[in-house]
Design an enzyme around this catalytic site. Structure first.
Site, PDB file in Angstrom:
ATOM      1  N   GLN A  56      -5.987  -1.580   2.438  1.00 47.91           N
ATOM      2  CA  GLN A  56      -5.468  -1.183   4.053  1.00 47.91           C
ATOM      3  C   GLN A  56      -6.285  -0.157   4.610  1.00 47.91           C
ATOM      4  OE1 GLN A  56      -1.901   1.354   4.672  1.00 47.91           O
ATOM      5  NE2 GLN A  56      -1.009  -0.444   5.212  1.00 47.91           N
ATOM      6  N   GLY A  59       7.215  -1.926  -3.110  1.00 46.28           N
ATOM      7  CA  GLY A  59       6.670  -0.567  -3.356  1.00 46.28           C
ATOM      8  C   GLY A  59       7.245   0.160  -4.323  1.00 46.28           C
ATOM      9  N   PRO A  98       0.819  -1.250  -0.201  1.00 48.51           N
ATOM     10  CA  PRO A  98       0.121  -0.209   0.038  1.00 48.51           C
ATOM     11  C   PRO A  98       0.957   1.264   0.111  1.00 48.51           C
ATOM     12  CG  PRO A  98       0.009  -1.178   2.177  1.00 48.51           C
ATOM     13  CD  PRO A  98       0.713  -1.845   1.259  1.00 48.51           C
ATOM     14  N   TYR A 151       1.358   5.539  12.837  1.00 45.46           N
ATOM     15  CA  TYR A 151       0.019   6.199  12.563  1.00 45.46           C
ATOM     16  C   TYR A 151      -0.702   5.532  13.904  1.00 45.46           C
ATOM     17  CZ  TYR A 151       1.437   7.451   8.084  1.00 45.46           C
ATOM     18  OH  TYR A 151       1.984   8.145   7.008  1.00 45.46           O
ATOM     19  N   ARG A 156      -0.497  -4.775   9.408  1.00 46.38           N
ATOM     20  CA  ARG A 156       0.762  -4.181   8.978  1.00 46.38           C
ATOM     21  C   ARG A 156       1.444  -3.668  10.396  1.00 46.38           C
ATOM     22  NH1 ARG A 156       2.996  -0.526   4.117  1.00 46.38           N
ATOM     23  NH2 ARG A 156       4.790  -2.282   3.621  1.00 46.38           N
ATOM     24  N   ALA A 214      -3.271   3.203   2.160  1.00 47.25           N
ATOM     25  CA  ALA A 214      -3.994   3.568   3.583  1.00 47.25           C
ATOM     26  C   ALA A 214      -5.304   4.095   3.042  1.00 47.25           C
ATOM     27  CB  ALA A 214      -2.971   4.438   4.407  1.00 47.25           C
ATOM     28  N   CYS A 238       0.128   5.437  -0.499  1.00 43.32           N
ATOM     29  CA  CYS A 238      -0.488   6.675  -0.575  1.00 43.32           C
ATOM     30  C   CYS A 238      -0.319   7.524  -1.930  1.00 43.32           C
ATOM     31  CB  CYS A 238      -0.622   7.634   0.565  1.00 43.32           C
ATOM     32  SG  CYS A 238      -1.301   6.763   2.075  1.00 43.32           S
TER      33      CYS A 238
END
Length: 365
Positions: A104, A334, A23, A186, A234, A62, A25
């Protein structure tokens, strides 16, 4: 057959290969109006091109469980019907290419309400579509960041419900894997780490208290997610605080991760997506090819929980060795998939594996 291109089954779901998309963003949704947080043409093109490239599983970036849970005003969300409906176009295409669609779900906590990274990533206020962040404790992420509001126990319960609602919507949108985002500093990761969690109630202090919120979220998600489909989690395997000899701050450690992985397994998590860092600024991280893979291997060896490895995995034979040697069950790519949407197809050719080919591309199969 190449180990990287063997199918992998979790519960009743079979993923066609072990090349998966992490994932990442895109910060590309509308920031205001009826389409706030809604997937658009950019997201469709971004994800479907990787599916056409043979990627076995794609984890959509996300996606916030509430407006206040976004990292930036331009993040995707899944708290309303408009957002849910927009995802159906993407999941339908991915499944049509033989790719498993995953998502996610996330809450950014004290790292919320920031600008797009290519515009500096600084905190933004109400005049720039921003809002007041929340966190386990009133500790700003960094200099120049606002002091977040400390969550009450009532607000914590509300966010647990928002994760459950997001998972329910994700299934309605056609996703077959849901991943709970507990990494990179987060909200869930903030509760886990003693560096960011200074609470003195049932959600702070001891290991059991600091992991309470994460397990409540997992339980709530697992309760609404179909029993035949997998739930991922995760995690940042370490804050990289205790690994830095010059740093006397206390953080989440690799030993904590192995212990917590066993708890997640007992609560119905099917795979741990093992990353690291993000919870503390100004931390020295010794990066390099495959630098996070040993953390994944420790979890797999110590608990038996399936894992996916991430972190500077850029070559086909490097990825093949990680899976073949049992360091991880799959690799999550990624930046390499940003550079090369057809990584899986190229790797299959190099390693003697097989991936499906769109009918329109039959001449090149």
């Amino acid at each position: 057959m190449s180990a990287l291109f063997e199918p992998f089954t979790l519960r009743s779901l079979t993923i066609p290969n072990r090349v998966w998309m992490a994932p990442m963003c895109q910060y590309s949704a509308d920031v205001s109006g009826p389409d706030t947080g809604v997937a658009n043409d950019w997201h469709f093109s971004h994800y479907t091109s990787r599916a056409a490239g043979g990627t076995g599983l794609i984890l959509v970036e996300a996606t916030a469980v509430s407006p206040e849970g976004r990292i930036s005003p331009a993040d995707l969300g899944i708290w309303n019907d408009t957002q849910t409906e927009a995802f159906r176009r993407i999941t339908s295409f991915l499944k049509g290419q033989g790719t498993v669609p995953g998502i996610q779900i996330a809450h950014a906590g004290r790292k919320a309400s920031t600008d797009r990274p290519w515009r500096g990533g600084a905190p933004v206020g109400p005049g720039e579509h921003g809002w007041q962040p929340v966190a386990p404790s009133p500790l700003p992420f960094n200099d120049g960041h606002p002091v977040p509001d400390e969550l009450t126990t009532g607000q914590i319960a509300e966010i647990v419900g928002q994760f459950a609602d997001a998972a329910r919507r994700a299934r309605a949108a056609g996703f077959e894997v849901v991943e709970v985002h507990g990494a990179h500093g987060y909200l869930i990761g903030e509760f886990l780490s003693p560096h960011t969690n200074h609470r003195t109630d049932a959600y702070g202090g001891s290991y059991e208290n600091r992991t309470r919120f994460a397990l409540e979220v997992v339980d709530a998600v697992r309760a609404v997610w179909p029993g035949e489909l997998p739930v991922f989690f995760r995690i940042s395997a370490t804050d990289w605080l205790t690994e830095n000899a010059e740093d006397d701050r206390t953080g989440w450690t690799a030993d904590d991760t192995v212990r917590f992985a066993a708890d997640l397994l007992a609560h119905g998590v099917d795979l741990l997506d093992v990353s690291s860092g993000g919870n503390a600024p100004r931390v020295r991280i010794p990066t390099g090819p495959g630098y996070q893979v040993p953390f994944a291997e420790r979890v797999r060896t110590g608990t038996g929980l399936p894992v996916a490895a991430v972190g500077e995995i850029t070559e086909a034979r490097q990825a093949e060795k990680i899976v073949e040697d049992g360091q991880a069950d799959a690799v999550l790519l990624g930046r390499e998939l940003l550079r090369n949407p057809y990584f899986a197809r190229h790797a299959a050719r190099e390693l003697g594996g097989e991936v499906g080919s769109p009918q329109q591309y039959h001449r090149a199969a």
